[in-house]
Design a protein around this motif. Sequence first.
Motif, PDB file in Angstrom:
ATOM      1  N   TYR A  71      34.483 110.710  91.638  1.00  7.27           N
ATOM      2  CA  TYR A  71      33.565 110.160  90.664  1.00  7.27           C
ATOM      3  C   TYR A  71      34.318 109.384  89.571  1.00  7.27           C
ATOM      4  CZ  TYR A  71      31.458 111.156  86.130  1.00  7.27           C
ATOM      5  OH  TYR A  71      31.065 111.103  84.849  1.00  7.27           O
ATOM      6  N   TYR A 128      22.355 105.385  77.337  1.00 17.77           N
ATOM      7  CA  TYR A 128      23.658 105.504  76.683  1.00 17.77           C
ATOM      8  C   TYR A 128      24.235 104.138  76.306  1.00 17.77           C
ATOM      9  CZ  TYR A 128      24.139 110.436  77.957  1.00 17.77           C
ATOM     10  OH  TYR A 128      23.984 111.782  78.064  1.00 17.77           O
ATOM     11  N   PRO A 130      23.471 101.587  74.194  1.00 12.07           N
ATOM     12  CA  PRO A 130      23.749 101.202  72.799  1.00 12.07           C
ATOM     13  C   PRO A 130      24.988 101.869  72.217  1.00 12.07           C
ATOM     14  CG  PRO A 130      21.442 101.657  73.068  1.00 12.07           C
ATOM     15  CD  PRO A 130      22.092 102.046  74.351  1.00 12.07           C
TER      16      PRO A 130
ATOM     17  N   SER B  24      23.434  97.201  68.519  1.00  9.83           N
ATOM     18  CA  SER B  24      23.613  98.427  69.292  1.00  9.83           C
ATOM     19  C   SER B  24      23.520  99.665  68.407  1.00  9.83           C
ATOM     20  CB  SER B  24      24.938  98.399  70.049  1.00  9.83           C
ATOM     21  OG  SER B  24      26.001  98.299  69.152  1.00  9.83           O
ATOM     22  N   LEU B  27      19.873 100.255  67.811  1.00  7.95           N
ATOM     23  CA  LEU B  27      19.232 100.822  68.995  1.00  7.95           C
ATOM     24  C   LEU B  27      19.600 102.284  69.177  1.00  7.95           C
ATOM     25  CD1 LEU B  27      19.498  97.931  71.606  1.00  7.95           C
ATOM     26  CD2 LEU B  27      17.446  98.842  70.537  1.00  7.95           C
ATOM     27  N   CYS B  28      20.780 102.671  68.682  1.00  3.67           N
ATOM     28  CA  CYS B  28      21.169 104.082  68.766  1.00  3.67           C
ATOM     29  C   CYS B  28      20.288 104.925  67.867  1.00  3.67           C
ATOM     30  CB  CYS B  28      22.601 104.289  68.280  1.00  3.67           C
ATOM     31  SG  CYS B  28      23.840 103.663  69.343  1.00  3.67           S
ATOM     32  N   TYR B  32      15.273 108.174  68.779  1.00  3.36           N
ATOM     33  CA  TYR B  32      15.151 109.627  68.783  1.00  3.36           C
ATOM     34  C   TYR B  32      14.558 110.152  67.496  1.00  3.36           C
ATOM     35  CZ  TYR B  32      18.271 108.690  72.598  1.00  3.36           C
ATOM     36  OH  TYR B  32      18.822 108.183  73.730  1.00  3.36           O
ATOM     37  N   GLN B  45      17.147 113.983  91.269  1.00  2.00           N
ATOM     38  CA  GLN B  45      15.873 113.320  91.004  1.00  2.00           C
ATOM     39  C   GLN B  45      14.652 114.204  91.189  1.00  2.00           C
ATOM     40  OE1 GLN B  45      15.700 109.179  92.374  1.00  2.00           O
ATOM     41  NE2 GLN B  45      17.680 109.538  93.315  1.00  2.00           N
ATOM     42  N   ARG B 101      18.946 112.795  76.460  1.00  2.00           N
ATOM     43  CA  ARG B 101      19.353 113.278  77.780  1.00  2.00           C
ATOM     44  C   ARG B 101      20.725 113.909  77.722  1.00  2.00           C
ATOM     45  NH1 ARG B 101      16.697 108.784  78.476  1.00  2.00           N
ATOM     46  NH2 ARG B 101      15.182 108.690  80.156  1.00  2.00           N
ATOM     47  N   ILE B 102      20.935 114.846  78.593  1.00  2.00           N
ATOM     48  CA  ILE B 102      22.291 115.315  78.863  1.00  2.00           C
ATOM     49  C   ILE B 102      22.494 115.088  80.355  1.00  2.00           C
ATOM     50  CG2 ILE B 102      23.880 117.257  78.813  1.00  2.00           C
ATOM     51  CD1 ILE B 102      22.156 118.528  76.676  1.00  2.00           C
ATOM     52  N   ILE B 103      23.558 114.414  80.712  1.00  2.57           N
ATOM     53  CA  ILE B 103      23.744 114.063  82.114  1.00  2.57           C
ATOM     54  C   ILE B 103      25.063 114.620  82.629  1.00  2.57           C
ATOM     55  CG2 ILE B 103      23.999 112.158  83.749  1.00  2.57           C
ATOM     56  CD1 ILE B 103      22.280 110.491  81.863  1.00  2.57           C
ATOM     57  N   LEU B 105      27.065 113.829  85.710  1.00  5.11           N
ATOM     58  CA  LEU B 105      27.094 112.922  86.858  1.00  5.11           C
ATOM     59  C   LEU B 105      27.613 113.533  88.156  1.00  5.11           C
ATOM     60  CD1 LEU B 105      28.246 109.290  86.226  1.00  5.11           C
ATOM     61  CD2 LEU B 105      26.162 110.141  87.239  1.00  5.11           C
ATOM     62  N   MET B 110      20.546 116.419  85.409  1.00  8.46           N
ATOM     63  CA  MET B 110      20.165 115.716  84.193  1.00  8.46           C
ATOM     64  C   MET B 110      19.146 116.548  83.442  1.00  8.46           C
ATOM     65  SD  MET B 110      19.064 111.777  84.058  1.00  8.46           S
ATOM     66  CE  MET B 110      17.646 111.897  85.118  1.00  8.46           C
ATOM     67  N   ASP B 123      11.393 107.354  82.980  1.00  8.81           N
ATOM     68  CA  ASP B 123      12.453 106.720  83.775  1.00  8.81           C
ATOM     69  C   ASP B 123      12.439 105.207  83.617  1.00  8.81           C
ATOM     70  OD1 ASP B 123      13.632 107.514  87.109  1.00  8.81           O
ATOM     71  OD2 ASP B 123      14.556 106.580  85.391  1.00  8.81           O
ATOM     72  N   VAL B 125      13.587 103.256  81.380  1.00  7.16           N
ATOM     73  CA  VAL B 125      14.517 102.732  80.382  1.00  7.16           C
ATOM     74  C   VAL B 125      15.071 101.391  80.835  1.00  7.16           C
ATOM     75  CG1 VAL B 125      16.476 103.308  78.941  1.00  7.16           C
ATOM     76  CG2 VAL B 125      15.108 105.110  79.946  1.00  7.16           C
ATOM     77  N   LEU B 126      15.213 101.246  82.128  1.00 15.31           N
ATOM     78  CA  LEU B 126      15.819 100.027  82.659  1.00 15.31           C
ATOM     79  C   LEU B 126      14.929  98.811  82.393  1.00 15.31           C
ATOM     80  CD1 LEU B 126      17.434 100.046  86.188  1.00 15.31           C
ATOM     81  CD2 LEU B 126      17.745  98.334  84.426  1.00 15.31           C
TER      82      LEU B 126
END
Lengths: 172, 126
Positions: A71, A128, A130, B24, B27-28, B32, B45, B101-103, B105, B110, B123, B125-126
């Motif tokens: 990864y 994540y 920004p 940026s 946006l941060c 929230y 998923q 979120r906490i991810i 990978l 998630m 979902d 966000v994209l």
Amino acid sequence: MRSKRLALDSILLALAAAFSFLESMIPTPVGIRLGLSSIVVMYALLCLSTAEASAIVLLKACFALITRGFYAGILSLSGSFLSLLGMLILYRMNSSLVLMSCIGGFLHNLGQILAASLFLGSGSVFSYLPILTAAGLTAGFVSASLLRMILPYLPYSNCSIRSSQFLKGPDK
Amino acid sequence: MKSKALVFARKSDFLILIVLFLTSILLCLIPYRNRGTRAQIILDQKIIAEIPLSQPEEALTLTAAPDYQFTVSDGKISIIAAPCRNQLCVHSGAAGSVGQRIICLPNRLMIVIVGNDDKAIPDAVL
């Protein structure tokens, strides 16, 4: 002369790998890093050649793959390749070092997010973006300043230090 | 043999970079705001659990993700133990606001915080 150059490339690769490994040991939220190895890559891009910079990026990703797992290797490769591509384009466009480095830092994080979203199968990692953009720009500025400071002491860097035009690029 | 002069920084660069930076940062800070009520744990998923955030401090584990340990306190959830090597999700701290979120990978795990106005997984966000 060729073997001398090869030795220099190897030292640079070792340096880049060591930087990225040491940084990976420092825990930070969302994995924000300074990206010191980008200094090495930028030096290779500016003063050596594109091929040598690409080789360093590729082999550094292999190093991450071996030492830190699949990864980490994929993230390293996607991030640094996108960043290298962007920096190369900006370099060809005669952009300044700071712009190149900052956009490089931003693209590094963007590449990693793209890879992570493919990996997760969902775009939610983009939340994540920004914070990572802000971090990438800051880190890019720091690396550009550091490179400017150390460049006069490095080989192949026919430089004249002036605040506006401090560096002469490589002769092609 | 053309030699190229590289400039350290131009004024116009700083304009671009500062605009990008401030955008940026903004946006941060914006998204929230609302406190979440539940945390969805998503593995590959699929939602494997929903944990209410209103409960008093509690450590828990899930059978579907046995290597993880979570804690809920003060309306926030955090991961305190994870099986992966880099432990990024452990270091990313607690999440309690809607959309946070906490991810993790490496294991495709998630945690998404959702509020009352219920839109399954945010979902988009994209």
